[in-house]
Structures are given as structure tokens and as C-alpha cells.
Design a protein around this motif. Structure first.
Motif, PDB file in Angstrom:
ATOM      1  N   GLU A 137      16.019 -22.276 -31.644  1.00  0.00           N
ATOM      2  CA  GLU A 137      15.217 -21.936 -31.024  1.00  0.00           C
ATOM      3  C   GLU A 137      15.572 -20.746 -29.933  1.00  0.00           C
ATOM      4  O   GLU A 137      15.207 -20.190 -29.859  1.00  0.00           O
ATOM      5  CB  GLU A 137      14.535 -23.576 -30.034  1.00  0.00           C
ATOM      6  CG  GLU A 137      14.618 -24.020 -29.973  1.00  0.00           C
ATOM      7  CD  GLU A 137      13.876 -25.062 -29.545  1.00  0.00           C
ATOM      8  OE1 GLU A 137      14.589 -24.935 -28.688  1.00  0.00           O
ATOM      9  OE2 GLU A 137      13.553 -26.454 -30.308  1.00  0.00           O
ATOM     10  N   PHE A 138      16.934 -20.410 -30.135  1.00  0.00           N
ATOM     11  CA  PHE A 138      17.348 -19.746 -29.504  1.00  0.00           C
ATOM     12  C   PHE A 138      17.437 -18.826 -29.753  1.00  0.00           C
ATOM     13  O   PHE A 138      17.422 -17.073 -29.827  1.00  0.00           O
ATOM     14  CB  PHE A 138      19.049 -20.485 -28.193  1.00  0.00           C
ATOM     15  CG  PHE A 138      19.231 -20.674 -27.220  1.00  0.00           C
ATOM     16  CD1 PHE A 138      17.986 -20.576 -26.558  1.00  0.00           C
ATOM     17  CD2 PHE A 138      20.007 -21.443 -27.186  1.00  0.00           C
ATOM     18  CE1 PHE A 138      18.271 -21.039 -25.135  1.00  0.00           C
ATOM     19  CE2 PHE A 138      20.055 -22.284 -26.076  1.00  0.00           C
ATOM     20  CZ  PHE A 138      18.918 -22.293 -24.803  1.00  0.00           C
ATOM     21  N   LEU A 139      17.947 -18.471 -31.173  1.00  0.00           N
ATOM     22  CA  LEU A 139      17.994 -16.918 -32.095  1.00  0.00           C
ATOM     23  C   LEU A 139      16.353 -17.147 -32.583  1.00  0.00           C
ATOM     24  O   LEU A 139      15.519 -15.909 -32.684  1.00  0.00           O
ATOM     25  CB  LEU A 139      18.777 -18.259 -34.198  1.00  0.00           C
ATOM     26  CG  LEU A 139      19.728 -17.788 -33.577  1.00  0.00           C
ATOM     27  CD1 LEU A 139      21.224 -19.006 -34.400  1.00  0.00           C
ATOM     28  CD2 LEU A 139      20.391 -16.228 -33.413  1.00  0.00           C
ATOM     29  N   LEU A 140      15.424 -17.818 -32.595  1.00  0.00           N
ATOM     30  CA  LEU A 140      14.169 -17.996 -33.193  1.00  0.00           C
ATOM     31  C   LEU A 140      13.500 -16.695 -31.634  1.00  0.00           C
ATOM     32  O   LEU A 140      12.730 -15.618 -32.094  1.00  0.00           O
ATOM     33  CB  LEU A 140      13.663 -18.682 -33.246  1.00  0.00           C
ATOM     34  CG  LEU A 140      13.641 -19.468 -34.492  1.00  0.00           C
ATOM     35  CD1 LEU A 140      12.934 -20.736 -34.806  1.00  0.00           C
ATOM     36  CD2 LEU A 140      13.509 -18.619 -35.873  1.00  0.00           C
ATOM     37  N   ASP A 141      14.033 -17.503 -30.971  1.00  0.00           N
ATOM     38  CA  ASP A 141      12.854 -16.669 -29.501  1.00  0.00           C
ATOM     39  C   ASP A 141      13.830 -14.977 -29.760  1.00  0.00           C
ATOM     40  O   ASP A 141      13.197 -14.122 -28.790  1.00  0.00           O
ATOM     41  CB  ASP A 141      13.980 -17.053 -28.004  1.00  0.00           C
ATOM     42  CG  ASP A 141      12.721 -18.253 -27.862  1.00  0.00           C
ATOM     43  OD1 ASP A 141      11.780 -18.699 -28.966  1.00  0.00           O
ATOM     44  OD2 ASP A 141      13.076 -19.394 -27.189  1.00  0.00           O
TER      45      ASP A 141
ATOM     46  N   SER B 260      20.215  -3.859 -39.157  1.00  0.00           N
ATOM     47  CA  SER B 260      19.426  -4.029 -40.260  1.00  0.00           C
ATOM     48  C   SER B 260      18.295  -4.737 -38.521  1.00  0.00           C
ATOM     49  O   SER B 260      18.586  -5.576 -38.524  1.00  0.00           O
ATOM     50  CB  SER B 260      19.596  -5.240 -40.820  1.00  0.00           C
ATOM     51  OG  SER B 260      20.025  -5.091 -41.847  1.00  0.00           O
ATOM     52  N   GLU B 261      16.967  -4.483 -38.998  1.00  0.00           N
ATOM     53  CA  GLU B 261      15.707  -4.730 -38.263  1.00  0.00           C
ATOM     54  C   GLU B 261      15.320  -6.677 -38.574  1.00  0.00           C
ATOM     55  O   GLU B 261      15.753  -6.780 -39.861  1.00  0.00           O
ATOM     56  CB  GLU B 261      14.078  -4.582 -38.239  1.00  0.00           C
ATOM     57  CG  GLU B 261      14.903  -2.928 -37.898  1.00  0.00           C
ATOM     58  CD  GLU B 261      14.533  -2.995 -36.123  1.00  0.00           C
ATOM     59  OE1 GLU B 261      13.634  -3.393 -35.821  1.00  0.00           O
ATOM     60  OE2 GLU B 261      15.774  -3.215 -35.925  1.00  0.00           O
ATOM     61  N   VAL B 262      15.729  -7.356 -37.899  1.00  0.00           N
ATOM     62  CA  VAL B 262      14.855  -8.369 -37.986  1.00  0.00           C
ATOM     63  C   VAL B 262      14.163  -9.213 -37.775  1.00  0.00           C
ATOM     64  O   VAL B 262      13.932  -9.705 -35.909  1.00  0.00           O
ATOM     65  CB  VAL B 262      16.602  -9.621 -37.506  1.00  0.00           C
ATOM     66  CG1 VAL B 262      16.202 -11.271 -37.848  1.00  0.00           C
ATOM     67  CG2 VAL B 262      17.514  -8.992 -38.625  1.00  0.00           C
ATOM     68  N   ASP B 263      13.046 -10.092 -38.191  1.00  0.00           N
ATOM     69  CA  ASP B 263      11.932 -10.726 -37.220  1.00  0.00           C
ATOM     70  C   ASP B 263      12.001 -12.226 -37.671  1.00  0.00           C
ATOM     71  O   ASP B 263      12.561 -13.116 -38.522  1.00  0.00           O
ATOM     72  CB  ASP B 263      10.621  -9.645 -38.232  1.00  0.00           C
ATOM     73  CG  ASP B 263       9.846 -10.027 -37.370  1.00  0.00           C
ATOM     74  OD1 ASP B 263       9.296 -10.651 -36.759  1.00  0.00           O
ATOM     75  OD2 ASP B 263       8.261  -9.855 -37.529  1.00  0.00           O
ATOM     76  N   VAL B 264      11.091 -12.502 -36.897  1.00  0.00           N
ATOM     77  CA  VAL B 264      10.380 -14.141 -37.126  1.00  0.00           C
ATOM     78  C   VAL B 264       9.123 -14.554 -38.521  1.00  0.00           C
ATOM     79  O   VAL B 264       8.509 -13.537 -38.626  1.00  0.00           O
ATOM     80  CB  VAL B 264      10.356 -14.873 -35.817  1.00  0.00           C
ATOM     81  CG1 VAL B 264      10.450 -16.375 -35.957  1.00  0.00           C
ATOM     82  CG2 VAL B 264      10.952 -14.381 -34.787  1.00  0.00           C
ATOM     83  N   SER B 265       9.370 -15.161 -39.315  1.00  0.00           N
ATOM     84  CA  SER B 265       9.087 -15.132 -40.669  1.00  0.00           C
ATOM     85  C   SER B 265       7.747 -16.292 -39.711  1.00  0.00           C
ATOM     86  O   SER B 265       7.722 -17.039 -38.507  1.00  0.00           O
ATOM     87  CB  SER B 265       9.386 -16.456 -41.557  1.00  0.00           C
ATOM     88  OG  SER B 265       9.539 -17.658 -41.128  1.00  0.00           O
TER      89      SER B 265
ATOM     90  N   ARG C 150      21.766  -7.357 -34.503  1.00  0.00           N
ATOM     91  CA  ARG C 150      23.127  -7.111 -33.466  1.00  0.00           C
ATOM     92  C   ARG C 150      22.664  -7.587 -31.882  1.00  0.00           C
ATOM     93  O   ARG C 150      23.483  -8.272 -31.174  1.00  0.00           O
ATOM     94  CB  ARG C 150      23.946  -5.670 -33.408  1.00  0.00           C
ATOM     95  CG  ARG C 150      24.554  -5.129 -32.620  1.00  0.00           C
ATOM     96  CD  ARG C 150      25.206  -3.648 -31.865  1.00  0.00           C
ATOM     97  NE  ARG C 150      26.255  -3.405 -32.718  1.00  0.00           N
ATOM     98  CZ  ARG C 150      25.666  -2.565 -34.432  1.00  0.00           C
ATOM     99  NH1 ARG C 150      24.532  -1.799 -34.170  1.00  0.00           N
ATOM    100  NH2 ARG C 150      26.800  -2.286 -35.364  1.00  0.00           N
ATOM    101  N   VAL C 151      21.646  -7.564 -31.772  1.00  0.00           N
ATOM    102  CA  VAL C 151      21.123  -6.984 -30.398  1.00  0.00           C
ATOM    103  C   VAL C 151      20.850  -8.603 -30.993  1.00  0.00           C
ATOM    104  O   VAL C 151      20.719  -9.821 -29.839  1.00  0.00           O
ATOM    105  CB  VAL C 151      19.433  -6.087 -30.641  1.00  0.00           C
ATOM    106  CG1 VAL C 151      19.433  -6.921 -29.024  1.00  0.00           C
ATOM    107  CG2 VAL C 151      19.977  -5.136 -29.401  1.00  0.00           C
ATOM    108  N   GLY C 152      19.721  -9.478 -30.931  1.00  0.00           N
ATOM    109  CA  GLY C 152      19.567 -10.643 -31.789  1.00  0.00           C
ATOM    110  C   GLY C 152      20.446 -11.784 -31.450  1.00  0.00           C
ATOM    111  O   GLY C 152      20.051 -12.250 -30.503  1.00  0.00           O
TER     112      GLY C 152
END
Length: 234
Positions: free
Chosen positions: A170-174, A225-230, A183-185
Motif C-alpha cells: 500500500e505504501f508503494l502504490l501510494d 524510469s517513470e513508474v505508474d500504478v496499473s 528513485r522518488v517513489g
């Protein structure tokens, strides 16, 4: 074995994803094929493969959230010996490389071949039969080189030991909503969870491989790399 004269709706309901291979994988010294067992994070068991290309398919199946079951060579397609196709060629028996069970309950037969071998007449016949049964058919010829590199590296984190806890998930998805760099996430999730970088980073890579987090696999993976939530992870 699946006889093409059989009752297709009945046959298509069998749990082929739990079946053992219909034939053994034989190995001998000097054999050109690379054989082995792949530990599937989808099924939590080993699945056999007879080439590096088949192993690559199993990697993609584990990455595909739409696949919930996979078995190697669990059935044979048997045409009556007297049956001819439209060109007068006798139909041959065929053992598809894999059967995949999809999340919607449908089945998918998969043949794995190099691109220069992908136009075989037998594959067209198998596709036609799948259409009759109501299954999908896939002819897997390999991944793009960059996608293969990225997915192979991420595949090292598919194991359960790297799976984040429910709280860390949950912390990672947020942390990656809205879209941000890896890096930021990771830094956000570290602050929220109070956990060490190694644990949070491994959890992020596991979620990327399993599809809860999404990156552009056609580009080299880096901390920028840009990371998004599916959609499934939202």
C-alpha cells in the motif's frame, strides 16, 4: 488427448493447466536444445521447457496478470488419419507447447517457435481448432531485445521472498501515484514505511514484475524510469 471429433465445450472445461506433460522431456549429451525447469511465480511450481525461447515465454506468462495457470505440453491434438485439409494435405497430430488458463476462465494454447519457423501449416490448423473450441491461440516468437533484457532482470524479483507485505504494498502504490521516478517513489515509500532501502526497493521491483506497478519495458530500467500504478493496482 483432444480428439477433434470430441465434444469441444466439454473438452474445453477440463483443467489442462493442472495436467502433467503428455510426453517426457529427453536430454542427452550434445543435444542442441536447452531444457530445464522454470519456477513459475504464477503456479508456485516448476514447469518444464525445451528451449531458451520456451523459457522466455514462461517469463512473459509470469509477468502477464491475465494468466492464472500454465502447463507444459498437457495435451495432444489428434486428427483422424484420413482427414485432409483444403489443399489435400493429411492433417498431422500436434502437441502444443503450453496451455494457459486465463483470469476470465478461458483457455489459451501456445506454440513457441523462432520467427523463421512461425508460418508452419500446423499452427494455422491449431488456431482454427481453438476458434471452434472457444480458446485463444498464441504463436510466441520471442520478445523485443530490450523488453527481454528488462523483463529478465525484473524476473529475478518474482520470487515470493521479495514480495512486499500488504502494508508495504500500500505504501508503494501510494508512493507512485501520481506517476513519478523509481528513485522518488522508493524514497517516499521508505519514509512512509520506515523500512530499509533494500526491502522497499525489492518490493518495488516485485510489484513491477507482477504488474501492479508499470514501467516502459521498451526503455532501459534505471532509477530515473517513470513508474505508474496499473489499473489493477489502483
Amino acid at each position: 488427448m483432444l480428439n477433434v471429433d470430441a465434444d469441444h465445450p466439454v473438452m474445453s472445461s477440463h483443467r489442462f493447466e493442472d495436467a502433467l506433460p503428455i510426453r517426457e522431456f529427453f536430454a542427452w549429451q550434445g543435444k542442441r536444445n536447452y531444457e530445464g525447469l522454470w519456477w513459475s511465480s504464477t503456479t508456485k511450481r516448476h514447469t518444464g521447457f525445451e528451449s531458451l525461447l520456451e523459457r522466455q515465454y514462461l517469463l512473459t506468462a509470469d509477468h502477464d496478470q491475465g494468466v492464472v495457470g500454465i502447463a507444459s505440453q498437457p495435451l495432444a491434438l489428434l486428427w483422424p488419419k484420413v482427414t485432409l485439409d483444403s489443399n489435400g494435405r493429411r492433417l498431422r497430430n500436434h502437441v502444443p507447447d503450453f496451455f494457459a488458463r486465463l483470469s476470465n476462465g478461458d483457455g489459451r494454447l501456445v506454440d513457441v517457435r523462432r520467427p523463421d519457423k512461425a508460418e508452419a501449416h500446423q499452427f494455422m490448423l491449431t488456431r482454427e481448432l481453438c476458434d471452434e473450441i472457444g480458446w485463444e491461440y498464441e504463436l510466441f516468437t520471442g520478445l523485443d531485445e530490450q523488453i527481454a533484457k528488462t523483463l529478465t532482470w525484473l524476473g529475478g524479483y518474482r520470487m515470493d521472498r521479495y514480495a512486499p507485505s500488504q502494508v508495504l504494498s500500500e505504501f508503494l502504490l501510494d508512493a507512485f501515484c501520481p506517476t513519478t521516478s523509481l528513485r522518488v517513489g522508493i524514497a517516499r515509500a521508505m519514509r512512509s514505511s520506515g523500512l530499509a532501502r533494500e526491502i522497499v526497493q525489492a518490493g518495488a521491483f516485485h510489484l513491477i514484475f507482477s504488474g501492479s506497478l508499470v514501467v516502459d519495458l521498451t526503455e532501459p530500467l534505471s532509477m530515473d524510469s517513470e513508474v505508474d500504478v496499473s489499473m489493477e493496482g489502483r
